[in-house]
Scaffold this active site. Structure first.
Site, short mmCIF file in Angstrom:
data_model
loop_
_atom_site.label_atom_id
_atom_site.label_comp_id
_atom_site.label_asym_id
_atom_site.label_seq_id
_atom_site.Cartn_x
_atom_site.Cartn_y
_atom_site.Cartn_z
N HIS A 150 0.80 -1.23 0.00
CA HIS A 150 0.00 0.00 0.00
C HIS A 150 0.83 1.27 0.00
O HIS A 150 0.28 2.37 -0.08
CB HIS A 150 -0.97 0.01 1.19
CG HIS A 150 -0.31 0.34 2.49
ND1 HIS A 150 0.36 -0.60 3.21
CD2 HIS A 150 -0.19 1.51 3.17
CE1 HIS A 150 0.85 -0.03 4.30
NE2 HIS A 150 0.54 1.25 4.30
C1 UD1 Z 1 -2.70 5.03 6.13
C2 UD1 Z 1 -1.48 5.45 6.94
C3 UD1 Z 1 -0.42 4.36 6.89
C4 UD1 Z 1 -0.98 3.01 7.26
C5 UD1 Z 1 -2.17 2.71 6.37
C6 UD1 Z 1 -2.76 1.34 6.69
C7 UD1 Z 1 -1.06 7.87 6.88
C8 UD1 Z 1 -0.22 8.94 6.32
N1 UD1 Z 1 -0.88 6.65 6.37
O1 UD1 Z 1 -2.35 5.04 4.77
O2 UD1 Z 1 0.60 4.70 7.81
O3 UD1 Z 1 0.01 2.01 7.12
O4 UD1 Z 1 -3.14 3.74 6.55
O5 UD1 Z 1 -3.96 1.10 6.12
O6 UD1 Z 1 -1.87 8.12 7.75
N2 UD1 Z 1 -9.69 4.65 1.77
C9 UD1 Z 1 -10.87 3.94 1.59
N3 UD1 Z 1 -11.50 3.43 2.69
C10 UD1 Z 1 -10.98 3.60 3.94
C11 UD1 Z 1 -9.79 4.31 4.10
C12 UD1 Z 1 -9.14 4.81 3.02
O7 UD1 Z 1 -11.35 3.79 0.48
O8 UD1 Z 1 -11.60 3.12 4.92
C13 UD1 Z 1 -8.98 5.21 0.61
C14 UD1 Z 1 -8.84 6.71 0.73
O9 UD1 Z 1 -9.91 7.35 0.17
C15 UD1 Z 1 -7.57 6.97 -0.04
C16 UD1 Z 1 -6.76 5.72 0.18
O10 UD1 Z 1 -7.66 4.71 0.61
O11 UD1 Z 1 -7.81 7.08 -1.41
C17 UD1 Z 1 -5.67 5.96 1.18
O12 UD1 Z 1 -6.19 6.25 2.49
P1 UD1 Z 1 -5.41 7.22 3.52
O13 UD1 Z 1 -6.11 7.26 4.81
O14 UD1 Z 1 -5.11 8.50 2.82
O15 UD1 Z 1 -4.00 6.58 3.76
P2 UD1 Z 1 -3.50 5.08 3.65
O16 UD1 Z 1 -2.81 4.90 2.35
O17 UD1 Z 1 -4.60 4.14 4.01
#
Ligand code: UD1
Length: 369
Positions: A209
């Site tokens: 990820h």
């Molecule tokens: C976050 C953490 C990372 C952790 C990871 C585990 C930060 C900077 N990063 O990264 O340290 O290892 O989580 O999962 O905080 N999304 C969904 N559904 C959700 C959550 C997210 O669809 O429930 C999508 C968001 O819209 C986005 C992407 O996933 O497009 C990334 O989510 P985001 O919370 O920005 O960071 P992660 O990459 O999940």
């Protein structure tokens, strides 16, 4: 005395569970600490959030800031504003943050600006890689933390080198491992086990990820080809993070032995790791869990903030170049992977130690009652 326990994203939930448990056990026997669980809503899909609360017995949050998706700055700003409002409505005596996600840093800043002391669990770890948002979160959070709860001597040393006085550093162990040890007997196979033909020690688990690995379809495709080939046709279970799902849609062909599945709940995911031949990942937390379960772990990154998983544990940094994966997997197939040992104090009692320290520190602030 009121402690705010902050959780926002998936890797936070297993870290807060033992702290909440220790806080409520202490409260039940006359302890003075009350607590308020605050979910920032950074992760909001049931599969990334709600299922973890259910499986780990975490009570429903007292408040949910419902921040949702956004850029790093949008999420940070939204969480800061939301948490500041809560603090204005009822001030707490301590803001306890865990890990290194955006929610960790944002809440620490809001709290400290209102002179609410910040306690950071998993403080002091450093990858040295400023291209990772998590590293910025660690640096920013630790620069305004009052009390540092640490998982390793590497973390203690990083903090001392940064000028933190030893009296503010508490080496307590690892709350993520508290949760793992408490749930080892409850792990359960996922429903798709038979369908994918998974046999103990004859399949692999992969997770990807990190933006550097998954934000470009050609890069993911190359990595998955190397994983598929290196695993020699054995099944590879790949629970796909929502961020990765967006890119994978543009990958035209996946290796036949790589099986994409939804993000897994805690008990199923760790069951998969425990019975796997090896794990191939770019996560940090999974390297700790694999170490404790004695499973070979191949990390697709060039650095780690958890060197103890490499020096003592079963983890090795293979790097992000897909050509390095095959030779590393050859060593797994040859039975030549290191066996590893469990790092000091990863014994299932970190949550209790944290609450012991917090109670004493907050009582001292409150006039030594
Ligand atoms: C976050 C953490 C990372 C952790 C990871 C585990 C930060 C900077 N990063 O990264 O340290 O290892 O989580 O999962 O905080 N999304 C969904 N559904 C959700 C959550 C997210 O669809 O429930 C999508 C968001 O819209 C986005 C992407 O996933 O497009 C990334 O989510 P985001 O919370 O920005 O960071 P992660 O990459 O999940």
């Amino acid at each position: 005395m009121l402690v705010d326990v902050i959780a926002g994203a998936r890797p936070n939930f297993m870290k807060i569970a033992p702290i909440i448990r220790a806080l409520s056990d202490r409260r039940a026997t006359g302890g003075r600490l009350r607590w308020r669980l605050i979910h920032t809503g950074q992760h909001y899909d049931p599969r990334m959030s709600g299922e973890f609360f259910d499986q780990l017995g975490i009570p429903a949050p007292d408040a949910n800031l419902e921040i949702g998706s956004g850029t790093q700055a949008e999420q940070t700003a939204g969480i800061m504003i939301g948490y500041e409002r809560l603090l204005f409505a009822e001030r707490s005596d301590c803001c306890l943050v865990v890990g290194d996600v955006t929610s960790t840093m944002a809440c620490a800043i809001s709290a400290q600006k209102l002179h609410v002391p910040v306690a950071h669990v998993e403080a002091g770890i450093r990858s040295g890689d400023w291209s990772m948002p998590e590293e910025i979160n660690r640096l920013a959070t630790d620069s305004i933390t009052n009390w540092f709860f640490t998982t390793s001597d590497y973390a203690n040393e990083n903090l001392r080198r940064a000028g933190v006085d030893s009296s503010r550093i508490f080496f307590v162990g690892n709350t993520m491992i508290d949760t793992l040890l408490a749930n080892l007997q409850r792990l359960k196979p996922p429903a798709f086990m038979d369908e994918l033909g998974l046999k103990s020690k004859s399949y692999f688990v992969t997770t990807l990820h990190r933006p550097a690995n998954v934000d470009c379809a050609d890069g993911v495709s190359e990595l998955l080809d190397a994983i598929g080939a290196g695993c020699r046709g054995l099944p590879v279970v790949f629970p796909v993070h929502p961020r990765t799902a967006k890119t994978i849609r543009n990958v035209s062909e996946l290796p036949a032995n790589v099986h994409l599945v939804e993000p897994q709940p805690y008990l199923e995911f760790n069951w998969l790791v425990k019975h796997a031949k090896a794990v191939i990942t770019d996560s940090g937390g999974i390297t700790e869990e694999a170490t404790v379960m004695g499973i070979p772990c191949l990390t697709l990154r060039n650095s780690t903030e958890r060197p103890e998983t490499v020096v003592l544990g079963t983890n090795e940094l293979v790097g992000t170049n897909p050509s390095k994966l095959g030779p590393a997997l050859d060593r797994v197939f040859a039975g030549k992977w290191k066996r590893g040992e469990i790092p000091p104090l990863w014994d299932g009692r970190a949550g209790e130690r944290i609450v012991d320290h917090l109670e004493r520190l907050l009582c001292d602030l409150d006039g030594g009652l």
